[in-house]
Enzyme design. Structure first.
Site, PDB file in Angstrom:
ATOM      1  N   ASP A 104      77.866  29.393 -16.847  1.00  0.00           N
ATOM      2  CA  ASP A 104      78.398  28.939 -15.564  1.00  0.00           C
ATOM      3  C   ASP A 104      79.491  29.825 -14.976  1.00  0.00           C
ATOM      4  OD1 ASP A 104      80.547  28.446 -17.257  1.00  0.00           O
ATOM      5  OD2 ASP A 104      80.175  26.302 -17.378  1.00  0.00           O
TER       6      ASP A 104
ATOM      7  N   HIS B 111      93.600  25.632 -19.846  1.00  0.00           N
ATOM      8  CA  HIS B 111      93.648  26.716 -18.867  1.00  0.00           C
ATOM      9  C   HIS B 111      92.849  26.446 -17.589  1.00  0.00           C
ATOM     10  CE1 HIS B 111      89.787  27.441 -20.808  1.00  0.00           C
ATOM     11  NE2 HIS B 111      89.443  28.083 -19.701  1.00  0.00           N
TER      12      HIS B 111
ATOM     13  N   GLU C   6      82.751  26.377 -11.931  1.00  0.00           N
ATOM     14  CA  GLU C   6      81.659  26.428 -12.895  1.00  0.00           C
ATOM     15  C   GLU C   6      80.515  25.466 -12.588  1.00  0.00           C
ATOM     16  OE1 GLU C   6      85.238  28.136 -14.972  1.00  0.00           O
ATOM     17  OE2 GLU C   6      84.861  26.405 -13.681  1.00  0.00           O
TER      18      GLU C   6
ATOM     19  N   ARG D 135      91.266  25.623 -14.030  1.00  0.00           N
ATOM     20  CA  ARG D 135      91.880  25.625 -12.702  1.00  0.00           C
ATOM     21  C   ARG D 135      92.214  24.217 -12.226  1.00  0.00           C
ATOM     22  NH1 ARG D 135      87.935  29.646 -12.204  1.00  0.00           N
ATOM     23  NH2 ARG D 135      88.709  31.683 -11.526  1.00  0.00           N
TER      24      ARG D 135
ATOM     25  N   HIS E 272      96.840  30.963 -22.463  1.00  0.00           N
ATOM     26  CA  HIS E 272      95.974  31.746 -21.573  1.00  0.00           C
ATOM     27  C   HIS E 272      96.812  32.738 -20.770  1.00  0.00           C
ATOM     28  CE1 HIS E 272      92.983  32.501 -18.355  1.00  0.00           C
ATOM     29  NE2 HIS E 272      92.099  32.140 -19.250  1.00  0.00           N
TER      30      HIS E 272
ATOM     31  N   GLU F 145      71.894  28.212 -21.917  1.00  0.00           N
ATOM     32  CA  GLU F 145      72.819  27.076 -21.782  1.00  0.00           C
ATOM     33  C   GLU F 145      72.639  26.420 -20.406  1.00  0.00           C
ATOM     34  OE1 GLU F 145      77.114  26.751 -23.594  1.00  0.00           O
ATOM     35  OE2 GLU F 145      77.326  26.908 -21.410  1.00  0.00           O
TER      36      GLU F 145
END
Length: 370
Positions: free
Chosen positions: A95, A208, A131, A210, A241, A117
């Site tokens: 993704d 991490h 994603e 967004r 991160h 996936e």
């Protein structure tokens, strides 16, 4: 048969490494590896670990890059690579922005696309962002859908995907994890080299995404600090991160707290070793919901929803949300309720047996030779 594999980030590289290796070993396949280097340094670490040498490296990473910049640069670079090689099929993973842009470039060149996936969904286009839409749009472009689980296959069929193009394979991340977990490794630098894993309960944290930036992250970090102050037999390790916003929040809320160790991001092999030595995992990562259960580690997911509901159904993962009190309470329950902990630690991981890459290669050869 010419098969081109494309990826650009560390998680993609880890999950595609077993597949690239399987393709290169097959005498009927000409394997071509193209990396975009959407994430440069972290990608290179995985390439070295799995002894992978790209045939093409687009090197698109730039300072302060935006999603739009990555998309356009990957598409431009991939267009030329595809024209040079004319592959029979392009394999993309999951993704990422690399995944969607490479698939679109393949479609524009009328090349078959295989989506590894495939079929993960939260049904909220802004969570995870970007994603969820990357995998949805890649699914519309793909000719072959390699779904880790039956639930993923069901998602695709409900969207109208031809059932003859969907294959349940397990997840290649388990292939990679088991390969690396079997390799000997000792931590060389503090604090991990000095940590008493035998007598302390270590909690590994990653955060991490967004959609968690800002208030959600402050709530998550505050809950972690609460737990660290309440239990004196735990150590919390957080490989922070590289995102400056994540680092600023971590320093402000977690910096200097007792029993909390903020460390630099780990390469894949030491990170697998850290997971294997941990008591439990707190994360907003997608991949860790699959990896940690394979090592017998309970996972608390600090997100509002997950595209991996199989793990919740299997009992290996619990969705903790993003509110301070919920995360603190659920972590404390796992630290104090031995039966609850054991029920999660010993649940069967629904994501595969370590042979997904082999299945995918066999499917590609069978379908493209028809």
């Amino acid at each position: 048969m010419k098969v081109m594999t494309v990826f650009g980030t560390r998680p993609e590289a880890v999950k595609m490494a077993p597949l690239v290796s399987a393709l290169k070993k097959d005498k009927d396949v000409e394997s071509i590896l193209c990396v975009t280097a959407q994430h440069r340094e972290m990608l290179d670490q995985v390439l070295e670990l799995f002894c992978l040498k790209p045939d093409y490296d687009l090197n698109v990473m730039q300072p302060n890059q935006t999603i739009g910049m990555i998309t356009s640069n990957v598409m431009t670079g991939m267009d030329q690579v595809i024209k040079n090689e004319a592959p029979d099929i392009i394999l993309v993973h999951g993704d990422t922005t690399t995944t969607f842009a490479a698939a679109l470039a393949g479609f524009y060149n009328m090349c078959k696309i295989g989506h590894v996936e495939a079929g993960l969904r939260t049904f909220d286009k802004y969570s995870p962002y970007p994603e969820e839409m990357n995998r949805l749009l890649t699914g519309r472009l793909a000719d072959f859908h390699f779904a880790p689980t039956a639930l993923n296959r069901g998602n695709l069929l409900r969207e109208g995907v031809d059932e003859n193009s969907v294959f349940i394979t397990g997840n290649t991340v388990i292939d990679a994890l088991l390969q690396v977990a079997d390799k000997p490794y000792e931590f060389s630098c503090p604090p991990l080299s000095e940590m008493d894993f035998d007598n302390k309960r270590v909690i590994t944290v990653t955060c991490h995404r967004r959609e968690n930036l800002g208030e959600n992250m402050a709530e998550i970090f505050s809950a972690i600090r609460d737990v660290a102050s309440e239990f004196d037999d735990i150590e919390i390790v957080y490989p922070v991160h590289m995102n400056p916003k994540v680092r600023a929040a971590a320093d402000e809320i977690l910096g200097g707290a007792k029993r909390i160790h903020l460390i630099e991001p780990l390469t894949y092999q030491p990170f697998v070793k850290l997971m294997s030595k941990s008591f439990l995992i707190i994360t907003d990562s997608g991949g860790m919901q699959e990896e940690a259960p394979a090592l017998g580690k309970p996972v608390l997911v600090v997100r509002k929803e997950t595209e991996r509901p199989e793990a919740i159904e299997a009992g290996t993962v619990k969705l903790a949300g993003v509110r301070r009190e919920d995360i603190r309470r659920m972590t404390e329950e796992l630290l104090t309720d031995e039966n609850l902990y054991n029920s999660m630690a010993h649940a069967v991981n629904p994501y595969g047996d370590g042979h997904a890459a082999e299945r995918i290669v066999n499917i590609i050869k069978s379908r493209l030779s028809d």
